[in-house]
Scaffold this active site. Structure first.
Site, mmCIF file in Angstrom:
data_model
loop_
_atom_site.group_PDB
_atom_site.id
_atom_site.type_symbol
_atom_site.label_atom_id
_atom_site.label_comp_id
_atom_site.label_asym_id
_atom_site.label_seq_id
_atom_site.Cartn_x
_atom_site.Cartn_y
_atom_site.Cartn_z
ATOM 1 N N HIS A 196 12.588 -2.670 2.808
ATOM 2 C CA HIS A 196 12.003 -1.363 3.127
ATOM 3 C C HIS A 196 12.961 -0.294 2.645
ATOM 4 O O HIS A 196 14.184 -0.403 2.842
ATOM 5 C CB HIS A 196 11.766 -1.207 4.629
ATOM 6 C CG HIS A 196 10.824 -2.245 5.142
ATOM 7 N ND1 HIS A 196 9.468 -2.179 4.920
ATOM 8 C CD2 HIS A 196 11.049 -3.400 5.804
ATOM 9 C CE1 HIS A 196 8.901 -3.245 5.436
ATOM 10 N NE2 HIS A 196 9.832 -4.013 5.978
ATOM 11 N N ARG A 233 5.921 12.313 -2.880
ATOM 12 C CA ARG A 233 5.930 12.994 -1.574
ATOM 13 C C ARG A 233 6.952 12.325 -0.672
ATOM 14 O O ARG A 233 7.375 11.208 -0.931
ATOM 15 C CB ARG A 233 4.538 12.918 -0.929
ATOM 16 C CG ARG A 233 3.598 13.984 -1.426
ATOM 17 C CD ARG A 233 2.254 13.890 -0.733
ATOM 18 N NE ARG A 233 1.491 12.762 -1.237
ATOM 19 C CZ ARG A 233 0.801 11.909 -0.476
ATOM 20 N NH1 ARG A 233 0.784 12.034 0.826
ATOM 21 N NH2 ARG A 233 0.118 10.926 -1.012
ATOM 22 N N ALA A 278 2.942 -0.629 5.093
ATOM 23 C CA ALA A 278 2.466 -0.648 6.487
ATOM 24 C C ALA A 278 1.873 -1.997 6.894
ATOM 25 O O ALA A 278 1.789 -2.287 8.093
ATOM 26 C CB ALA A 278 1.450 0.464 6.692
ATOM 27 N N ARG A 319 12.843 4.495 13.065
ATOM 28 C CA ARG A 319 11.619 5.311 12.987
ATOM 29 C C ARG A 319 10.715 5.034 14.196
ATOM 30 O O ARG A 319 11.174 4.542 15.217
ATOM 31 C CB ARG A 319 10.939 5.031 11.639
ATOM 32 C CG ARG A 319 11.853 5.388 10.441
ATOM 33 C CD ARG A 319 11.162 5.199 9.129
ATOM 34 N NE ARG A 319 10.023 6.113 8.989
ATOM 35 C CZ ARG A 319 9.086 5.980 8.043
ATOM 36 N NH1 ARG A 319 9.178 5.003 7.153
ATOM 37 N NH2 ARG A 319 8.085 6.836 7.972
ATOM 38 N N PRO A 332 0.787 -1.228 0.000
ATOM 39 C CA PRO A 332 0.000 0.000 0.000
ATOM 40 C C PRO A 332 0.825 1.287 0.000
ATOM 41 O O PRO A 332 1.822 1.388 0.710
ATOM 42 C CB PRO A 332 -0.841 -0.104 1.287
ATOM 43 C CG PRO A 332 -0.167 -1.131 2.114
ATOM 44 C CD PRO A 332 0.488 -2.081 1.159
ATOM 45 N N ASN A 333 0.370 2.191 -0.820
ATOM 46 C CA ASN A 333 0.900 3.554 -0.943
ATOM 47 C C ASN A 333 2.233 3.642 -1.685
ATOM 48 O O ASN A 333 2.700 4.744 -1.972
ATOM 49 C CB ASN A 333 1.014 4.236 0.429
ATOM 50 C CG ASN A 333 -0.338 4.398 1.087
ATOM 51 O OD1 ASN A 333 -1.243 4.942 0.478
ATOM 52 N ND2 ASN A 333 -0.492 3.906 2.300
ATOM 53 N N ASN A 339 8.022 -5.675 -0.354
ATOM 54 C CA ASN A 339 7.874 -4.496 0.494
ATOM 55 C C ASN A 339 6.379 -4.344 0.733
ATOM 56 O O ASN A 339 5.640 -3.842 -0.126
ATOM 57 C CB ASN A 339 8.445 -3.239 -0.162
ATOM 58 C CG ASN A 339 8.361 -2.028 0.770
ATOM 59 O OD1 ASN A 339 7.681 -2.071 1.804
ATOM 60 N ND2 ASN A 339 9.030 -0.952 0.412
ATOM 61 N N TYR A 386 11.628 8.441 1.737
ATOM 62 C CA TYR A 386 11.579 7.302 0.823
ATOM 63 C C TYR A 386 12.420 7.473 -0.442
ATOM 64 O O TYR A 386 12.470 6.555 -1.268
ATOM 65 C CB TYR A 386 10.118 7.012 0.445
ATOM 66 C CG TYR A 386 9.269 6.656 1.645
ATOM 67 C CD1 TYR A 386 9.590 5.557 2.446
ATOM 68 C CD2 TYR A 386 8.171 7.422 2.014
ATOM 69 C CE1 TYR A 386 8.836 5.231 3.558
ATOM 70 C CE2 TYR A 386 7.398 7.095 3.121
ATOM 71 C CZ TYR A 386 7.740 6.008 3.896
ATOM 72 O OH TYR A 386 6.995 5.685 4.999
ATOM 73 N N GLU A 404 12.462 -9.451 2.641
ATOM 74 C CA GLU A 404 11.675 -8.274 3.035
ATOM 75 C C GLU A 404 12.520 -7.031 2.788
ATOM 76 O O GLU A 404 13.659 -6.951 3.255
ATOM 77 C CB GLU A 404 11.335 -8.418 4.526
ATOM 78 C CG GLU A 404 10.573 -7.248 5.090
ATOM 79 C CD GLU A 404 10.342 -7.398 6.605
ATOM 80 O OE1 GLU A 404 10.554 -8.495 7.167
ATOM 81 O OE2 GLU A 404 9.971 -6.382 7.217
HETATM 82 O O1 CA2 Z 1 10.299 2.104 4.219
HETATM 83 C C1 CA2 Z 1 9.476 1.417 3.599
HETATM 84 O O2 CA2 Z 1 9.693 0.935 2.490
HETATM 85 C C2 CA2 Z 1 8.079 1.186 4.193
HETATM 86 O O3 CA2 Z 1 7.678 -0.136 3.892
HETATM 87 C C3 CA2 Z 1 7.164 2.189 3.546
HETATM 88 C C4 CA2 Z 1 5.747 2.198 4.135
HETATM 89 C C5 CA2 Z 1 5.799 2.312 5.655
HETATM 90 O O4 CA2 Z 1 4.491 2.204 6.173
HETATM 91 C C6 CA2 Z 1 6.679 1.241 6.263
HETATM 92 O O5 CA2 Z 1 6.710 1.440 7.660
HETATM 93 C C7 CA2 Z 1 8.093 1.338 5.717
HETATM 94 C C8 CA2 Z 1 4.941 3.404 3.607
HETATM 95 C C9 CA2 Z 1 4.923 3.542 2.129
HETATM 96 C C10 CA2 Z 1 4.321 4.872 1.783
HETATM 97 O O6 CA2 Z 1 4.967 5.356 0.652
HETATM 98 C C11 CA2 Z 1 4.773 6.656 0.313
HETATM 99 C C12 CA2 Z 1 5.604 7.162 -0.631
HETATM 100 C C13 CA2 Z 1 5.484 8.466 -1.029
HETATM 101 C C14 CA2 Z 1 4.515 9.273 -0.472
HETATM 102 C C15 CA2 Z 1 3.681 8.758 0.495
HETATM 103 C C16 CA2 Z 1 3.801 7.439 0.875
#
Ligand code: CA2
Length: 146
Positions: free
Chosen positions: A100, A18, A77, A107, A10-11, A74, A23, A98
């Site tokens: 990230h 953003r 969340a 974090r 997701p996301n 990946n 990221y 896995e």
């Molecule tokens: O660090 C990572 O790759 C995560 O898997 C990313 C997830 C986060 O919930 C994990 O704790 C760590 C969130 C991905 C959201 O990605 C976005 C990218 C750009 C803008 C907004 C969200």
């Protein structure tokens, strides 16, 4: 040729739009291109998929059993919440790494727990998009030596 599923949760479709300080600046398309290039160098192929839906991710993991030798995951969340994804990985018995983008251990404490870590061959975090390349290298090594 050995095929690997690159599965993003997701996301992660929003990558590059953003929070680049967290990221990185690469888009999901950039990440997927890096994976295709790295796989080619390693003599493998990749299929890339992304979903914002837990059930679809589970279906993709189940389907990987018949067409892929391993998974780079990946789960976003869902990493920190999903026993269902953990069970799906355990059920297919494919090596899974896995990944990230961010270092989840630096974090918020809710990101420190991964339900996936206990069914993963290993975890790579904190290296941005390069983490996917590292995961493919590790899977290539694992698949040729095991
Ligand atoms: O660090 C990572 O790759 C995560 O898997 C990313 C997830 C986060 O919930 C994990 O704790 C760590 C969130 C991905 C959201 O990605 C976005 C990218 C750009 C803008 C907004 C969200």
């Amino acid at each position: 040729m050995t095929s690997i599923l690159i599965l993003n949760g997701p996301n992660l479709n929003l990558l590059g739009t953003r929070q680049p300080e967290v990221y990185g600046a690469a888009t999901l398309e950039d990440v997927e291109r890096m994976c295709h290039d790295a796989a080619k160098t390693l003599g493998m192929t990749v299929e890339c998929a992304q979903s914002n839906h837990e059930g679809i991710l589970i279906d993709q993991i189940h389907a990987a059993k018949s067409s892929h030798a391993g998974i780079v995951l990946n789960a976003g969340a869902y990493t920190h919440t999903s026993i269902a994804l953990m069970d799906a990985i355990a059920s297919v018995e494919l090596p899974m790494i896995e990944v990230h983008l961010s270092n989840i251990h630096r974090r918020e404490t809710f990101r420190h727990k991964s339900f996936l870590a206990q069914v993963a061959l290993g975890q790579i975090c904190g290296f941005g998009a390069f983490g996917y390349v590292l995961a493919l290298q590790a899977l290539a090594k694992h698949l040729t030596t095991s």
